[in-house]
Design an enzyme around this catalytic site. Structure first.
Site, PDB file in Angstrom:
ATOM      1  N   ASP A   1       0.822  -1.209   0.000  1.00 18.70           N
ATOM      2  CA  ASP A   1       0.000   0.000   0.000  1.00 18.70           C
ATOM      3  C   ASP A   1       0.857   1.261   0.000  1.00 18.70           C
ATOM      4  OD1 ASP A   1       0.965  -0.399   2.575  1.00 18.70           O
ATOM      5  OD2 ASP A   1      -0.996  -0.780   3.455  1.00 18.70           O
TER       6      ASP A   1
ATOM      7  N   ASN B   1      -7.048  -2.964  14.522  1.00 20.83           N
ATOM      8  CA  ASN B   1      -8.445  -3.193  14.137  1.00 20.83           C
ATOM      9  C   ASN B   1      -8.580  -4.370  13.168  1.00 20.83           C
ATOM     10  OD1 ASN B   1      -7.531  -2.236  11.691  1.00 20.83           O
ATOM     11  ND2 ASN B   1      -8.676  -0.311  11.746  1.00 20.83           N
TER      12      ASN B   1
ATOM     13  N   HIS C   1      -6.936  -4.754  10.307  1.00 21.62           N
ATOM     14  CA  HIS C   1      -6.708  -4.485   8.878  1.00 21.62           C
ATOM     15  C   HIS C   1      -5.432  -5.165   8.385  1.00 21.62           C
ATOM     16  CE1 HIS C   1      -4.390  -0.407   9.492  1.00 21.62           C
ATOM     17  NE2 HIS C   1      -3.580  -1.417   9.549  1.00 21.62           N
TER      18      HIS C   1
ATOM     19  N   GLU D   1      -9.528  -1.825   5.521  1.00 20.54           N
ATOM     20  CA  GLU D   1     -10.058  -1.491   6.835  1.00 20.54           C
ATOM     21  C   GLU D   1     -11.344  -2.273   7.109  1.00 20.54           C
ATOM     22  OE1 GLU D   1      -8.212   0.298   8.675  1.00 20.54           O
ATOM     23  OE2 GLU D   1      -7.700   2.265   7.872  1.00 20.54           O
TER      24      GLU D   1
HETATM   25  P1  PGA Z   1       2.436  -1.869  12.908  1.00 22.86           P
HETATM   26  O1  PGA Z   1       1.332  -1.710  11.782  1.00 22.86           O
HETATM   27  O2  PGA Z   1       3.379  -2.919  12.434  1.00 22.86           O
HETATM   28  O3  PGA Z   1       3.056  -0.524  12.978  1.00 22.86           O
HETATM   29  O4  PGA Z   1       1.729  -2.278  14.166  1.00 22.86           O
HETATM   30  C1  PGA Z   1       0.728  -2.845  11.262  1.00 22.86           C
HETATM   31  C2  PGA Z   1      -0.383  -2.441  10.336  1.00 22.86           C
HETATM   32  O5  PGA Z   1      -1.073  -1.449  10.595  1.00 22.86           O
HETATM   33  O6  PGA Z   1      -0.588  -3.153   9.337  1.00 22.86           O
END
Ligand code: PGA
Length: 248
Positions: A70, A139, A141, A146
């Site tokens: 992304d 969450n 995702h 999302e």
């Molecule tokens: P993080 O993010 O590794 O900073 O916890 C993971 C994500 O949001 O996919």
């Protein structure tokens, strides 16, 4: 749950080493590996380990191709907050990858829908992703898919949730309002088409979303739960992230 292999390790360092070795082994087995990559804090130590391994003569990236999951919309690849720059700092600058084989969504493209189509086509043209690395948001995702009433299969534009913008604020001077409101992301179907998937999560903050992902029902409210339908997913966890996982 079928198709998912869960490995619980003692520390986040051990998770980083395990991820680095999974990638290095795959690269050794197939020098022309097509690797799907993730940003976020979780894989950073694994990328550092891969840089160290390369410096020590282990890991020839010259024929590998990468596709990141992304990118933010509305900023150029050269912007310090972009995921492109993140990958440059944390991995690409330290390995001998051919810049022509680094693939990224262009968040500054004039036509973002056409850019998403171009990315799908580029993945198709190289024969698909061999190994996709995933982090997971609190969450649930994956990429920027999302939680919501529906999930989108193909690479698409996304409006980011406020919580996601807050989580990404460190890339934008700790100011969530500076984080772009939109992004481009591989879709759930794009991710599921990878031949093999490795999801990494560390820390107590990920314990709930991990339990929902591996023990809960498949739901658009926890996007990572769809990984249950894939036949070849490995989940690497430290003890804190694994705290609420029930044996299946
Ligand atoms: P993080 O993010 O590794 O900073 O916890 C993971 C994500 O949001 O996919």
């Amino acid at each position: 749950m079928c198709g998912v292999k869960i490995t619980v390790l003692d520390s986040s360092d051990a998770v980083a080493r395990a991820l680095a070795h999974t990638i290095a082994d795959a690269l050794r087995e197939k020098p022309g590996l097509v690797l799907g990559l993730a940003t976020g804090r979780t894989p950073v130590d694994a990328y550092a380990e891969l840089r160290r391994m390369h410096e020590g003569g282990d890991g020839d990236w010259s024929r590998a191709s990468t596709f990141n999951l992304d990118e933010f919309a509305g900023i150029a690849a050269s912007h310090r907050g972009s995921f492109r720059q993140f990958m440059q700092r944390h991995l690409f600058d330290g390995v001998n990858i051919d810049p022509a084989r680094i693939h990224f969504l262009n968040g500054a493209a004039a036509n973002l829908d056409a850019e998403c189509d171009r990315y799908e086509e580029a993945i198709r043209r190289v024969g698909g992703i061999d190994l996709q690395v995933l982090g997971i948001g609190r969450n649930g995702h994956i990429g920027f898919n999302e939680p919501g009433d529906e999930l989108i299969t193909r690479t698409h534009r996304v409006r980011l949730l406020q919580s996601t913008r807050r989580d990404n604020a460190p890339l934008f001077g700790d100011d969530p309002s500076e984080v772009p409101a939109e992004a481009l992301s591989m879709g759930i179907g794009t991710i599921l088409q990878a031949r093999r998937i490795v999801l990494v999560a560390t820390g107590a903050k990920k314990a709930d979303c991990i339990a929902q992902t591996v023990n809960g029902s498949i739901t658009t409210r926890v996007p990572a739960s769809v990984l249950q339908v894939h036949g070849h997913v490995e989940v690497l966890l430290d003890r804190a992230a694994a705290a609420r996982v029930r044996p299946t």
